[in-house]
Design a protein around this motif. Structure first.
Motif: not given
Length: 192
Positions: A1-15, A154-164
């Protein structure tokens, strides 16, 4: 079974750095071959040429023009490439912000994702405080960040931390100052 792993997040987070650090250990822990698909690597040169033609700025990756004309096709191509590898039985790590898709719970929606049946999908949300992300972006001095830095308010308004509580599908990774124990825990979660 193949795995699909996403590393997501905003710029500069070290993805990307995190994905690079974990791909070898993941292959050893799972015994699976992995392909790493980084949006900036796959589309960087193409986007530079397109944005130079559209706006005169080859480093623009955040203007309204980029967001309207290139952002979605880049992500569609990134996911098409991931699906192709998965269909061949090759596990995939995808690196990219994918913030719209995360916000809309699309990476956890099999109908939207259209990954081959049986694909084990994990989504890592890499995060750190805004001031640290800003400092890292300044330090890395990537010309592609110039528009973002010049229009930070303007960019920072797109940043968010999804509530767990609202995003149970996400694996959260605070990349402020992780130690070996945090890396090992993330590796164990992804390899499980």
């Amino acid at each position: 079974m193949p795995r699909l792993i996403f590393f997501c997040g905003h710029a500069g987070t070290g993805k990307t750095t995190l994905a690079h650090r974990l791909i070898g250990p993941l292959m050893r822990a799972t015994g699976d071959p992995f392909c790493l698909l980084d949006k900036d690597t796959l589309y960087g040169r193409y986007s530079a040429a397109a944005m130079a033609a559209l706006t005169g700025d080859p480093n623009d990756r955040d203007s309204p023009t980029y967001l309207a004309h290139l952002r979605d096709p880049e992500y569609e191509g990134l996911l098409d490439t991931a699906r192709e590898n998965l269909s061949l039985g090759i596990s995939v790590i995808v690196v990219g912000p994918l913030s719209r898709e995360v916000r809309a719970h699309q990476l956890d929606d099999p109908a939207w994702l259209r990954a081959p049946a049986g694909t084990d999908t994990r989504v890592v949300w890499v995060h750190l405080p805004e001031d640290e992300a800003h400092a890292r972006i300044v330090r890395r001095a990537n010309p592609n960040d110039a528009y973002k830095l010049a229009h930070w308010e303007t960019y920072r308004t797109r940043r968010f931390l999804p509530p767990p509580a609202d995003y149970p599908e996400l694996i959260y990774f605070d990349n402020s100052a992780p130690g070996p124990a945090e890396f090992d825990a993330l590796l164990a979660t992804l390899a499980a």
